[in-house]
Design a protein around this motif. Sequence first.
Motif, PDB file in Angstrom:
ATOM      1  N   ASP A 137       0.757  -1.303   0.071  1.00 57.48           N
ATOM      2  CA  ASP A 137       0.320  -0.229   0.064  1.00 57.48           C
ATOM      3  C   ASP A 137       0.887   1.247   0.108  1.00 57.48           C
ATOM      4  O   ASP A 137       0.906   2.053   1.156  1.00 57.48           O
ATOM      5  CB  ASP A 137      -0.736  -0.487   0.883  1.00 57.48           C
ATOM      6  CG  ASP A 137      -2.163   0.874   0.927  1.00 57.48           C
ATOM      7  OD1 ASP A 137      -2.201   1.823   0.242  1.00 57.48           O
ATOM      8  OD2 ASP A 137      -2.640   1.531   2.491  1.00 57.48           O
ATOM      9  N   LEU A 138       1.401   2.057  -1.672  1.00 58.17           N
ATOM     10  CA  LEU A 138       1.809   3.045  -1.404  1.00 58.17           C
ATOM     11  C   LEU A 138       1.221   4.069  -0.884  1.00 58.17           C
ATOM     12  O   LEU A 138       2.132   5.321  -0.642  1.00 58.17           O
ATOM     13  CB  LEU A 138       2.825   3.126  -2.436  1.00 58.17           C
ATOM     14  CG  LEU A 138       3.817   2.107  -2.934  1.00 58.17           C
ATOM     15  CD1 LEU A 138       3.335   0.870  -3.536  1.00 58.17           C
ATOM     16  CD2 LEU A 138       4.333   2.666  -4.468  1.00 58.17           C
ATOM     17  N   LEU A 139      -0.136   4.371  -1.128  1.00 58.43           N
ATOM     18  CA  LEU A 139      -0.662   5.236  -0.101  1.00 58.43           C
ATOM     19  C   LEU A 139      -0.062   6.194   0.897  1.00 58.43           C
ATOM     20  O   LEU A 139      -0.888   7.389   1.007  1.00 58.43           O
ATOM     21  CB  LEU A 139      -2.545   4.954  -0.587  1.00 58.43           C
ATOM     22  CG  LEU A 139      -3.500   6.505  -0.917  1.00 58.43           C
ATOM     23  CD1 LEU A 139      -3.116   7.221  -2.394  1.00 58.43           C
ATOM     24  CD2 LEU A 139      -4.814   5.280  -1.343  1.00 58.43           C
ATOM     25  N   VAL A 140      -0.120   5.432   1.458  1.00 58.55           N
ATOM     26  CA  VAL A 140      -0.252   5.041   3.318  1.00 58.55           C
ATOM     27  C   VAL A 140       1.269   4.929   3.753  1.00 58.55           C
ATOM     28  O   VAL A 140       1.887   3.726   3.687  1.00 58.55           O
ATOM     29  CB  VAL A 140      -1.021   4.772   3.938  1.00 58.55           C
ATOM     30  CG1 VAL A 140      -1.486   5.666   5.694  1.00 58.55           C
ATOM     31  CG2 VAL A 140      -2.789   5.838   3.781  1.00 58.55           C
ATOM     32  N   ILE A 141       1.813   5.969   4.629  1.00 53.22           N
ATOM     33  CA  ILE A 141       3.125   4.965   5.023  1.00 53.22           C
ATOM     34  C   ILE A 141       2.939   4.847   6.729  1.00 53.22           C
ATOM     35  O   ILE A 141       2.068   5.856   7.540  1.00 53.22           O
ATOM     36  CB  ILE A 141       4.018   6.267   4.788  1.00 53.22           C
ATOM     37  CG1 ILE A 141       4.810   6.217   3.611  1.00 53.22           C
ATOM     38  CG2 ILE A 141       5.372   5.631   6.069  1.00 53.22           C
ATOM     39  CD1 ILE A 141       5.594   7.586   3.432  1.00 53.22           C
TER      40      ILE A 141
ATOM     41  N   TYR B 161      -0.780 -10.572  -7.205  1.00 54.47           N
ATOM     42  CA  TYR B 161      -0.055  -9.818  -6.813  1.00 54.47           C
ATOM     43  C   TYR B 161      -1.006  -8.423  -6.812  1.00 54.47           C
ATOM     44  O   TYR B 161      -1.623  -8.582  -7.764  1.00 54.47           O
ATOM     45  CB  TYR B 161       1.242  -9.296  -7.008  1.00 54.47           C
ATOM     46  CG  TYR B 161       0.848  -8.602  -8.198  1.00 54.47           C
ATOM     47  CD1 TYR B 161       0.767  -7.174  -8.692  1.00 54.47           C
ATOM     48  CD2 TYR B 161       1.128  -9.666  -9.540  1.00 54.47           C
ATOM     49  CE1 TYR B 161       0.943  -7.022  -9.732  1.00 54.47           C
ATOM     50  CE2 TYR B 161       0.948  -9.029 -11.294  1.00 54.47           C
ATOM     51  CZ  TYR B 161       0.720  -7.167 -11.025  1.00 54.47           C
ATOM     52  OH  TYR B 161       0.832  -6.784 -12.162  1.00 54.47           O
ATOM     53  N   VAL B 162      -1.351  -7.974  -5.668  1.00 54.66           N
ATOM     54  CA  VAL B 162      -1.679  -5.941  -5.491  1.00 54.66           C
ATOM     55  C   VAL B 162      -1.232  -5.691  -4.554  1.00 54.66           C
ATOM     56  O   VAL B 162      -0.395  -4.935  -3.814  1.00 54.66           O
ATOM     57  CB  VAL B 162      -3.114  -6.551  -5.262  1.00 54.66           C
ATOM     58  CG1 VAL B 162      -3.188  -7.314  -3.682  1.00 54.66           C
ATOM     59  CG2 VAL B 162      -4.453  -5.868  -5.378  1.00 54.66           C
ATOM     60  N   PHE B 163      -1.372  -4.503  -5.810  1.00 49.18           N
ATOM     61  CA  PHE B 163      -0.627  -3.463  -4.796  1.00 49.18           C
ATOM     62  C   PHE B 163      -2.000  -2.083  -4.894  1.00 49.18           C
ATOM     63  O   PHE B 163      -3.110  -1.729  -5.851  1.00 49.18           O
ATOM     64  CB  PHE B 163       0.394  -2.114  -5.424  1.00 49.18           C
ATOM     65  CG  PHE B 163       1.867  -3.091  -5.205  1.00 49.18           C
ATOM     66  CD1 PHE B 163       2.251  -2.679  -4.352  1.00 49.18           C
ATOM     67  CD2 PHE B 163       2.270  -4.686  -6.977  1.00 49.18           C
ATOM     68  CE1 PHE B 163       3.562  -4.050  -4.566  1.00 49.18           C
ATOM     69  CE2 PHE B 163       3.263  -4.731  -6.474  1.00 49.18           C
ATOM     70  CZ  PHE B 163       4.064  -4.878  -5.181  1.00 49.18           C
ATOM     71  N   ARG B 164      -2.491  -0.946  -4.024  1.00 47.79           N
ATOM     72  CA  ARG B 164      -3.153   0.446  -4.243  1.00 47.79           C
ATOM     73  C   ARG B 164      -1.854   1.403  -3.988  1.00 47.79           C
ATOM     74  O   ARG B 164      -0.774   1.439  -3.373  1.00 47.79           O
ATOM     75  CB  ARG B 164      -3.644   0.586  -2.604  1.00 47.79           C
ATOM     76  CG  ARG B 164      -4.402   2.047  -3.227  1.00 47.79           C
ATOM     77  CD  ARG B 164      -5.532   1.530  -1.745  1.00 47.79           C
ATOM     78  NE  ARG B 164      -4.750   2.138  -0.475  1.00 47.79           N
ATOM     79  CZ  ARG B 164      -5.758   2.373   0.269  1.00 47.79           C
ATOM     80  NH1 ARG B 164      -7.228   2.437   0.540  1.00 47.79           N
ATOM     81  NH2 ARG B 164      -4.800   3.075   1.692  1.00 47.79           N
ATOM     82  N   THR B 165      -1.738   2.415  -4.977  1.00 49.34           N
ATOM     83  CA  THR B 165      -0.517   3.430  -5.311  1.00 49.34           C
ATOM     84  C   THR B 165      -1.752   4.621  -5.777  1.00 49.34           C
ATOM     85  O   THR B 165      -2.665   5.063  -5.528  1.00 49.34           O
ATOM     86  CB  THR B 165       0.068   2.732  -5.901  1.00 49.34           C
ATOM     87  OG1 THR B 165       1.720   3.852  -6.140  1.00 49.34           O
ATOM     88  CG2 THR B 165      -0.191   2.580  -7.029  1.00 49.34           C
TER      89      THR B 165
END
Length: 321
Positions: free
Chosen positions: A55-59, A130-134
């Motif tokens: 999850d690149l949207l939130v650190i 695989y899955v990413f949120r960005t």
Amino acid sequence: MFSNRRRFLKQVGMASLASGLLEAPGVFAEELTLTPEQTEGPYYPTSLPLDTDNDLLVINNNITPAVGQVTYLSGRILSPGGEPVRNAFVEIWHADNSGAYIHPASTGYASRDLNFQGFGRFLTGSTGEYVFRTIKPGLYTGRTRHIHFKVKVSGRPDLTSQLYFLGEAQNASDSVLGGIRDAQARNSVVVPFVAIEGSTIGALAGRFDIVLSTTSSSVPAVTLTNTSDPGRNPAFRAADSWRLDVRNASAGAPVYLRLWKDNVDFGVSGPYGSVTDNGGLWTLTGSFGAGDVGSWQLQIVIGSAGSRETSGPIALRVSSA
């Protein structure tokens, strides 16, 4: 929405947002197109961020999300026959909304979005999913919109490449995308990202299956260094000296170069000596002249002019002094 980060990280099935059902192994009538190798580029993180999840949207537990259009990227890691590859480590990295990477050499690094993670990882399970949120990557001078990725699987060479957004005007002139000469392979890394139905924030989703080679042979790795001014690396000017290093190549094999300038293919030339030691190392040095100003790509070919033991192409630009 952004505060429920834990729920997102558990929703590996988020791929259904992009396009639904997983195909079963063995349904492919013929082998899939291998995902082409492309340059890693100069902005792979020099040090990894404290948070490297998908999850690149939130650190970490920050409640402030990154600026930009929320984008989901999902797909599978597959063999050429369509079988899912488990325990594949998928990494992605890309520019923030304004075009800056989490790399100190990136333009805009000092003013980058500090809420954007910039880099993420995912380990595949039995489905290869695989899955990413960005966010949708920002544009910067000289490149079209793109996401870098690297896939690591034990017993196979790493695959390093990039994916692109279908419909971007800059795709037609991008030297890295254009460096993939096989049209089918080039089209395989251009991904349609579509609006998610019912999303109140205009989120996008794209599905991208990555097809790995089954070979366990080494893949040559290439580094081009500006020896006149290392601080300006990887940029070059006419009269700059350079050093080309190749590692992980077959020992004793001849080394050839394939070159493109301003999207014109000059073909394969050489050999330029041989890999001389068991470490698979080779070095060539030289300098650029006034006639070299322009956009270049180069690829190392090991063994013979028609060999399939090649590096991924690397891109560079030579400007006037």
